[in-house]
Write an enzyme that holds these catalytic residues in place. Structure first.
Site, mmCIF file in Angstrom:
data_model
loop_
_atom_site.group_PDB
_atom_site.id
_atom_site.type_symbol
_atom_site.label_atom_id
_atom_site.label_comp_id
_atom_site.label_asym_id
_atom_site.label_seq_id
_atom_site.Cartn_x
_atom_site.Cartn_y
_atom_site.Cartn_z
ATOM 1 N N ARG A 23 78.518 -70.307 37.885
ATOM 2 C CA ARG A 23 78.126 -69.119 37.101
ATOM 3 C C ARG A 23 77.126 -68.260 37.852
ATOM 4 N N GLY A 24 76.689 -68.702 38.995
ATOM 5 C CA GLY A 24 75.711 -67.951 39.775
ATOM 6 C C GLY A 24 76.356 -66.929 40.697
ATOM 7 N N LEU A 25 75.519 -66.246 41.455
ATOM 8 C CA LEU A 25 75.985 -65.216 42.400
ATOM 9 C C LEU A 25 77.015 -65.792 43.374
ATOM 10 N N GLY A 27 78.382 -69.081 43.571
ATOM 11 C CA GLY A 27 79.442 -69.916 43.004
ATOM 12 C C GLY A 27 80.553 -69.085 42.385
ATOM 13 N N SER A 118 69.827 -71.582 53.495
ATOM 14 C CA SER A 118 69.368 -70.197 53.455
ATOM 15 C C SER A 118 68.669 -69.880 54.772
ATOM 16 N N CYS A 120 65.903 -68.758 55.209
ATOM 17 C CA CYS A 120 64.464 -69.028 55.176
ATOM 18 C C CYS A 120 64.115 -70.393 55.753
ATOM 19 N N TYR A 147 60.846 -74.332 49.152
ATOM 20 C CA TYR A 147 62.306 -74.153 49.061
ATOM 21 C C TYR A 147 62.940 -74.447 50.418
ATOM 22 N N LYS A 151 65.775 -77.214 51.567
ATOM 23 C CA LYS A 151 67.039 -76.832 52.219
ATOM 24 C C LYS A 151 67.192 -77.536 53.570
ATOM 25 N N HIS A 190 65.658 -61.383 43.704
ATOM 26 C CA HIS A 190 65.523 -60.890 45.085
ATOM 27 C C HIS A 190 65.381 -59.368 45.062
ATOM 28 N N ASP A 280 54.639 -59.304 51.790
ATOM 29 C CA ASP A 280 55.793 -58.851 52.577
ATOM 30 C C ASP A 280 56.736 -60.001 52.912
HETATM 31 N N1 LIG Z 1 70.991 -65.334 46.557
HETATM 32 C C1 LIG Z 1 70.710 -65.288 47.855
HETATM 33 O O1 LIG Z 1 70.266 -64.245 48.392
HETATM 34 C C2 LIG Z 1 70.946 -66.503 48.708
HETATM 35 C C3 LIG Z 1 71.438 -67.697 48.209
HETATM 36 N N2 LIG Z 1 71.630 -68.773 49.045
HETATM 37 C C4 LIG Z 1 72.082 -70.080 48.553
HETATM 38 O O2 LIG Z 1 73.271 -69.966 47.818
HETATM 39 C C5 LIG Z 1 73.276 -70.965 46.771
HETATM 40 C C6 LIG Z 1 73.556 -70.284 45.446
HETATM 41 O O3 LIG Z 1 72.577 -69.285 45.215
HETATM 42 P P1 LIG Z 1 72.792 -68.137 44.122
HETATM 43 O O4 LIG Z 1 74.213 -68.096 43.714
HETATM 44 O O5 LIG Z 1 72.124 -66.936 44.624
HETATM 45 O O6 LIG Z 1 71.910 -68.697 42.914
HETATM 46 P P2 LIG Z 1 72.084 -68.408 41.358
HETATM 47 O O7 LIG Z 1 70.747 -68.625 40.744
HETATM 48 O O8 LIG Z 1 72.768 -67.121 41.139
HETATM 49 O O9 LIG Z 1 73.072 -69.558 40.903
HETATM 50 C C7 LIG Z 1 72.693 -70.895 40.939
HETATM 51 C C8 LIG Z 1 73.580 -71.679 40.012
HETATM 52 O O10 LIG Z 1 73.154 -73.049 40.014
HETATM 53 C C9 LIG Z 1 73.104 -73.489 38.668
HETATM 54 N N3 LIG Z 1 72.108 -74.545 38.498
HETATM 55 C C10 LIG Z 1 70.776 -74.440 38.727
HETATM 56 N N4 LIG Z 1 70.194 -75.605 38.404
HETATM 57 C C11 LIG Z 1 71.168 -76.432 37.988
HETATM 58 C C12 LIG Z 1 71.189 -77.760 37.508
HETATM 59 N N5 LIG Z 1 70.061 -78.496 37.396
HETATM 60 N N6 LIG Z 1 72.379 -78.303 37.142
HETATM 61 C C13 LIG Z 1 73.501 -77.577 37.212
HETATM 62 N N7 LIG Z 1 73.558 -76.306 37.663
HETATM 63 C C14 LIG Z 1 72.397 -75.753 38.026
HETATM 64 C C15 LIG Z 1 72.712 -72.259 37.888
HETATM 65 O O11 LIG Z 1 73.017 -72.410 36.532
HETATM 66 P P3 LIG Z 1 71.973 -71.820 35.436
HETATM 67 O O12 LIG Z 1 71.817 -70.367 35.811
HETATM 68 O O13 LIG Z 1 72.663 -72.058 34.152
HETATM 69 O O14 LIG Z 1 70.708 -72.594 35.636
HETATM 70 C C16 LIG Z 1 73.542 -71.181 38.575
HETATM 71 O O15 LIG Z 1 74.846 -71.155 38.064
HETATM 72 C C17 LIG Z 1 71.920 -71.651 46.819
HETATM 73 O O16 LIG Z 1 72.031 -72.856 47.519
HETATM 74 C C18 LIG Z 1 71.070 -70.689 47.605
HETATM 75 O O17 LIG Z 1 70.077 -71.357 48.329
HETATM 76 C C19 LIG Z 1 71.351 -68.682 50.384
HETATM 77 C C20 LIG Z 1 70.873 -67.526 50.926
HETATM 78 C C21 LIG Z 1 70.609 -66.348 50.132
HETATM 79 C C1 LIG Z 2 67.021 -65.118 50.323
HETATM 80 C C2 LIG Z 2 65.558 -65.339 50.551
HETATM 81 O O1 LIG Z 2 64.811 -64.702 49.532
HETATM 82 C C3 LIG Z 2 63.387 -64.837 49.560
HETATM 83 O O2 LIG Z 2 62.828 -64.295 50.683
HETATM 84 P P1 LIG Z 2 62.741 -62.753 50.951
HETATM 85 O O3 LIG Z 2 63.772 -62.400 51.958
HETATM 86 O O4 LIG Z 2 61.343 -62.410 51.285
HETATM 87 O O5 LIG Z 2 63.237 -62.172 49.575
HETATM 88 P P2 LIG Z 2 63.000 -61.021 48.522
HETATM 89 O O6 LIG Z 2 64.337 -60.463 48.315
HETATM 90 O O7 LIG Z 2 62.324 -61.534 47.314
HETATM 91 O O8 LIG Z 2 61.997 -59.972 49.212
HETATM 92 C C4 LIG Z 2 62.335 -59.265 50.362
HETATM 93 C C5 LIG Z 2 61.289 -58.222 50.657
HETATM 94 O O9 LIG Z 2 61.413 -57.163 49.684
HETATM 95 C C6 LIG Z 2 60.128 -56.825 49.178
HETATM 96 N N1 LIG Z 2 60.278 -56.262 47.829
HETATM 97 C C7 LIG Z 2 60.007 -54.970 47.503
HETATM 98 N N2 LIG Z 2 60.156 -54.792 46.184
HETATM 99 C C8 LIG Z 2 60.575 -55.982 45.688
HETATM 100 C C9 LIG Z 2 60.906 -56.393 44.377
HETATM 101 O O10 LIG Z 2 60.856 -55.655 43.410
HETATM 102 N N3 LIG Z 2 61.317 -57.694 44.238
HETATM 103 C C10 LIG Z 2 61.389 -58.556 45.301
HETATM 104 N N4 LIG Z 2 61.830 -59.824 45.088
HETATM 105 N N5 LIG Z 2 61.043 -58.180 46.552
HETATM 106 C C11 LIG Z 2 60.654 -56.908 46.735
HETATM 107 C C12 LIG Z 2 59.377 -58.131 49.249
HETATM 108 O O11 LIG Z 2 57.972 -57.915 49.170
HETATM 109 C C13 LIG Z 2 59.832 -58.678 50.597
HETATM 110 O O12 LIG Z 2 59.125 -58.060 51.638
HETATM 111 C C14 LIG Z 2 62.947 -66.225 49.564
HETATM 112 O O13 LIG Z 2 62.817 -66.598 48.277
HETATM 113 C C15 LIG Z 2 63.761 -67.145 50.424
HETATM 114 O O14 LIG Z 2 63.675 -68.399 49.899
HETATM 115 C C16 LIG Z 2 65.184 -66.766 50.645
HETATM 116 O O15 LIG Z 2 66.008 -67.600 50.975
#
Ligand SMILES: NC(=O)C1=CN([C@@H]2O[C@H](COP(=O)(O)OP(=O)(O)OC[C@H]3O[C@@H](n4cnc5c(N)ncnc54)[C@H](OP(=O)(O)O)[C@@H]3O)[C@@H](O)[C@H]2O)C=CC1
Ligand SMILES: C[C@H]1O[C@H](OP(=O)(O)OP(=O)(O)OC[C@H]2O[C@@H](n3cnc4c(=O)[nH]c(N)nc43)[C@H](O)[C@@H]2O)[C@@H](O)[C@@H](O)C1=O
Length: 321
Positions: A23-25, A27, A118, A120, A147, A151, A190, A280
């Site tokens: 249900r996430g981004l 997945g 990720s 990070c 985090y 990872k 994010h 930042d």
């Molecule tokens: N988004 C990004 O920019 C990035 C994401 N990733 C990686 O991609 C993967 C997915 O991220 P993303 O899709 O963004 O995250 P989301 O938060 O959009 O989705 C995460 C999903 O995991 C589920 N989940 C969380 N906790 C549990 C649990 N205890 N049991 C079962 N399900 C659970 C959530 O369900 P619910 O919402 O119901 O809790 C949700 O469906 C992660 O490993 C992340 O590190 C890597 C780099 C960047």
């Molecule tokens: C995917 C990655 O995501 C995270 O790292 P990050 O890249 O720093 O992610 P971010 O998207 O939150 O920020 C990017 C930049 O953007 C600036 N910024 C401006 N305005 C807003 C704002 O409104 N919200 C947020 N969140 N950031 C903002 C913010 O200050 C920063 O300089 C980690 O959790 C890490 O764990 C990870 O894996």
């Protein structure tokens, strides 16, 4: 197994594939991609149906369902503020989910598992573009080190099971992602979805200015989640190796440029106000994606097109207007 051993890597379209976190981004995009590639036997459990932090529940699920493939896209995820505010949740929940799923997947006969990390995981001041070999060569960015440590443990766990059990666990390291089904929470999301929502709400309310965090100077690499999902399916079908694989767009923008782009796409005409009290984070985070390119994969969606499509999705499907 060599990455080029095509016959051994072949994935049957009717194979049982468990996409955790559907249900996430990520997945949800992986499920769309698998379906459009012709996969017919995808199994899904929502968080409320199966809490992956509970070891006994995960074991029971795997013992009954016996999936053949697992894509682990369930995790505790958030932006810079969420990572810095809830470090205990980020390290503990992620260690629990990944440990339970990886271990049960191995024990109950899963053929192959893909773990998602990720960008990070890399040192804060890593040489750019960041190659896979930069892992564990320097200190992490402090806002997301808990985090990142979880990872890194996931990558190492996949490698350990590969080495000790000859089990096919692989890891992909995506850069910053965005797209449909993202988290648009005002503080915990994010940057891209957070700004999209803030600009949209400012446009609707007629606000004169919008606050953006930090200095605007950090550089980030953004990848549309449909490209990421395509790469995930590509790696599932074409890669088996000890090393984790970077997945990015290869293009970086400053946060200021990103803010200007999202502002323009949303159609907000007011001013940007920079809040220098907000962190930042990592100054620059561009990955070297040559490993994946050499395997034969490349991204297709430009940042502008991706932002336009995501905003259309946001307006259609979210109720925060
Ligand atoms: N988004 C990004 O920019 C990035 C994401 N990733 C990686 O991609 C993967 C997915 O991220 P993303 O899709 O963004 O995250 P989301 O938060 O959009 O989705 C995460 C999903 O995991 C589920 N989940 C969380 N906790 C549990 C649990 N205890 N049991 C079962 N399900 C659970 C959530 O369900 P619910 O919402 O119901 O809790 C949700 O469906 C992660 O490993 C992340 O590190 C890597 C780099 C960047
Ligand atoms: C995917 C990655 O995501 C995270 O790292 P990050 O890249 O720093 O992610 P971010 O998207 O939150 O920020 C990017 C930049 O953007 C600036 N910024 C401006 N305005 C807003 C704002 O409104 N919200 C947020 N969140 N950031 C903002 C913010 O200050 C920063 O300089 C980690 O959790 C890490 O764990 C990870 O894996």
């Amino acid at each position: 197994m060599a990455a080029t051993d095509a016959a051994a890597l072949k994935v049957d379209k009717s194979a049982k594939i468990f996409v955790a976190g559907h249900r996430g981004l990520v997945g949800s995009a992986v499920v769309r991609c698998l379906r459009s590639a012709g996969y017919t036997n995808i199994i899904l459990r929502s968080h409320s149906e199966l809490d992956l932090t509970i070891q006994s529940a995960v074991k029971t699920f795997f013992s009954i369902e016996k999936p053949q493939y697992v894509i682990l896209a369930a995790a505790k995820v958030g932006g810079i503020h969420a990572n810095a505010t809830y470090p205990a949740d980020f390290i503990t929940i992620n260690l629990q989910i990944q440990t339970n799923v990886i271990d049960s997947a191995y024990r109950y006969g899963v053929k192959k598992l893909m773990f998602l990390g990720s960008s990070c995981i890399y040192p804060k001041n890593a040489l750019q573009p960041i190659s896979e070999s930069a892992l564990l060569t320097g200190p992490l960015e402090h806002t997301n080190e808990w985090y990142a440590i979880a990872k890194i443990a996931g990558i190492k766990m996949c490698q350990a099971y590969r080495i000790q059990y000859k089990w096919d666990a692989i890891s992909a390291m995506p850069t910053n992602l965005y797209g449909p089904n993202d988290n648009f929470h005002p503080e915990n999301a994010h940057v891209l979805p957070a700004l999209m929502r803030r600009f949209h709400e400012a446009k609707v309310s007629g606000a004169k200015e919008v606050v953006v965090w930090g200095s605007g100077s950090p550089l980030r690499e953004f990848l549309h989640v449909d490209d990421l999902a395509d790469a995930v399916v590509f790696l599932l079908e074409n890669y088996s190796g000890l090393g984790h694989v970077n997945v990015g767009s290869g293009k970086e923008v400053s946060i200021k440029e990103l803010a200007e782009l999202v502002k323009e796409v949303v159609g907000f005409e007011g001013a940007l106000v920079w809040d220098g009290s907000k962190p930042d984070g990592t100054p620059r985070k561009l990955m070297d994606n040559s490993t994946l390119a050499k395997l034969g994969w490349e991204p297709k969606i430009s940042l502008r097109d991706g932002v336009v499509g995501t905003y259309e999705w946001y307006v259609k499907y979210t109720k925060q207007q």
